[in-house]
Scaffold this active site. Sequence first.
Site, PDB file in Angstrom:
ATOM      1  N   ASP A 145      11.847  22.244  51.805  1.00  6.70           N
ATOM      2  CA  ASP A 145      11.820  20.783  51.930  1.00  6.70           C
ATOM      3  C   ASP A 145      13.180  20.101  51.956  1.00  6.70           C
ATOM      4  OD1 ASP A 145      12.609  21.149  49.344  1.00  6.70           O
ATOM      5  OD2 ASP A 145      10.856  20.192  48.420  1.00  6.70           O
ATOM      6  N   ASP A 283      26.198  34.709  51.453  1.00 11.71           N
ATOM      7  CA  ASP A 283      26.154  33.286  51.800  1.00 11.71           C
ATOM      8  C   ASP A 283      26.561  32.418  50.609  1.00 11.71           C
ATOM      9  OD1 ASP A 283      23.587  34.490  51.001  1.00 11.71           O
ATOM     10  OD2 ASP A 283      22.882  32.425  50.892  1.00 11.71           O
ATOM     11  N   ASP A 293      27.717  27.449  44.671  1.00  8.64           N
ATOM     12  CA  ASP A 293      26.257  27.565  44.600  1.00  8.64           C
ATOM     13  C   ASP A 293      25.763  27.987  43.220  1.00  8.64           C
ATOM     14  OD1 ASP A 293      25.898  26.643  47.113  1.00  8.64           O
ATOM     15  OD2 ASP A 293      24.766  28.353  47.841  1.00  8.64           O
TER      16      ASP A 293
END
Length: 534
Positions: A145, A283, A293
């Site tokens: 989403d 990544d 991250d």
Amino acid sequence: MNTNSVDNETSNVTFDNRFVSELPGDPDSSGRRRQVLGAAWSAVMPTPVAAPQLLAHAADVAELVGFGPEFVQSPAFAELFGGNALLPGMQPYAACYGGHQFGNWAGQLGDGRAITLGEVVNARGERWELQLKGAGPTPYSRTADGRAVLRSSIREFLCSEAMHHLGVPTTRALSVVATGDMVVRDMFYNGNAAPEHGAIVCRVAPSFIRFGNFEIFTAREDVATLTRLVDFTIARDFPHLVAQYTNDTERRGAWYAEVCERTARMIVQWMRVGFVHGVMNTDNMSIVGLTIDYGPYGWLDNFDPHWTPNTTDAQGRRYRFGQQPAVAQWNLARLADALTPLFADEAPLQAGLDRFSAVYIAEYEAMNAAKFGFVRRGDDEMLVIRECFALLFDAEVDYTRFFRALGDIGDTLPDGDLLPLLGDVFYNDDKRDAKAEAFNAWLRRWHALVLQHGRTFAERRAAMHAVNPWFVLRNYVAQQAIDAATAGDYSVVRTLLTVLRDPYTEQPAFAEFAGRRPEWARHKAGCSMLSCSS
Ligand code: AMP
Ligand code: MG
């Protein structure tokens, strides 16, 4: 779509968006989810939210970017960093990247919920990219989403700043904004999806380029775009190399070696403070050597090299604390694979990987010596250090509090049991008792050795406390801020933001946040293990 534009006089920042102006973009601006070929980025607007509210911000990051205190407190700031408005000069985009996840090539990933707003150049000439995380779908969102929940946003916001103030290379965090929208998540991956409060963090870094940005083009045999991205990265993020080398191969080789070196230095710092990233996929590896991250990360409570905070990794423990240097090297080897089309032979890439090992070993040893108060490191010192780590594991000792306590030990030792000198560092009485004799003997050996290093107690204590933090953002502490925020009380987030800004100074007023993990937190969600659901 965004119709609002905030008056730039209130913020007075200048944008110079080199990533989008110098690299090929996606010609399809529909925002449709798909494989994006031949492009480093796709233009995409943040999706507006219902009621943006600023929960917390880092004043020093605002200052770095060039936002004054009045602007930060204005409603326009929350609109901007909630994704409802733009400043003149912003050119929002999502980057295309791939990655190896848990050891396997995963194909295209990309910024599925991160949207870069633009690159600010501040008054000192520094470049700071502003990136929203949780700002809505992009072409890279796959089936998800594009949003983020309050708990993971608070964790990213606080940990970015905690790491920075600990002296660990990291992306920064400007703000965390509650969106006023709910987001549905299955927190335990057990079929019980439930609505949670949504939030958006604005991350700030000189560059958000990851190893995976290079890997995707090689996987697609798109050497032209790969080459452009490499040369762009060197020019923008490693400008000293442009000045130093005129030959392309030499410059690119020196660049790869520098990426290896920066990564090694970053991991040494993680090991020093007991940080476990939890998802070291390629990544999630920054090309400029920053921690990036913040997901299911964690901090060591009891010293355990096998510990991973990530429930998704509980089986293989690929990303456990002690494995982080080896994984970093594996990831660098995947980056080297991605760069092979640019080199006639593999010697420069091998030289870079060798640099990783050399720098890691030297810096790791120096770091540990400093933690133990040694000014040099001979065989005796190395042996004492090794023995200590075995004891910390066997006796289940708190990593952070042990080293603080060690620094407080003076020039003379009392007779008898020395363990009381360490204070409240043990998690298990039986394990402590089983190792009490060995621990006592070790403390006397360490003490005799450290006295030979010629420092006064005051000097040794100051030097050890400068590398052994008093405060780290333990999971149970972050969880208290999250629980309060979920109930509408943001004061704990703000208090922690104050405490974490001075992590090497004992702050008795906040001792409740520096204690070893309490028993209630051992198995509570968010306090010990975390899922990737965010
Ligand atoms: P992570 O494990 O958080 O580093 O994410 C791996 C990939 O999944 C990245 O490409 C993210 O952009 C993407 N991703 C994670 N969460 C979402 C989300 N809620 N919506 C869209 N993409 C996501
Ligand atoms: Mg990621």
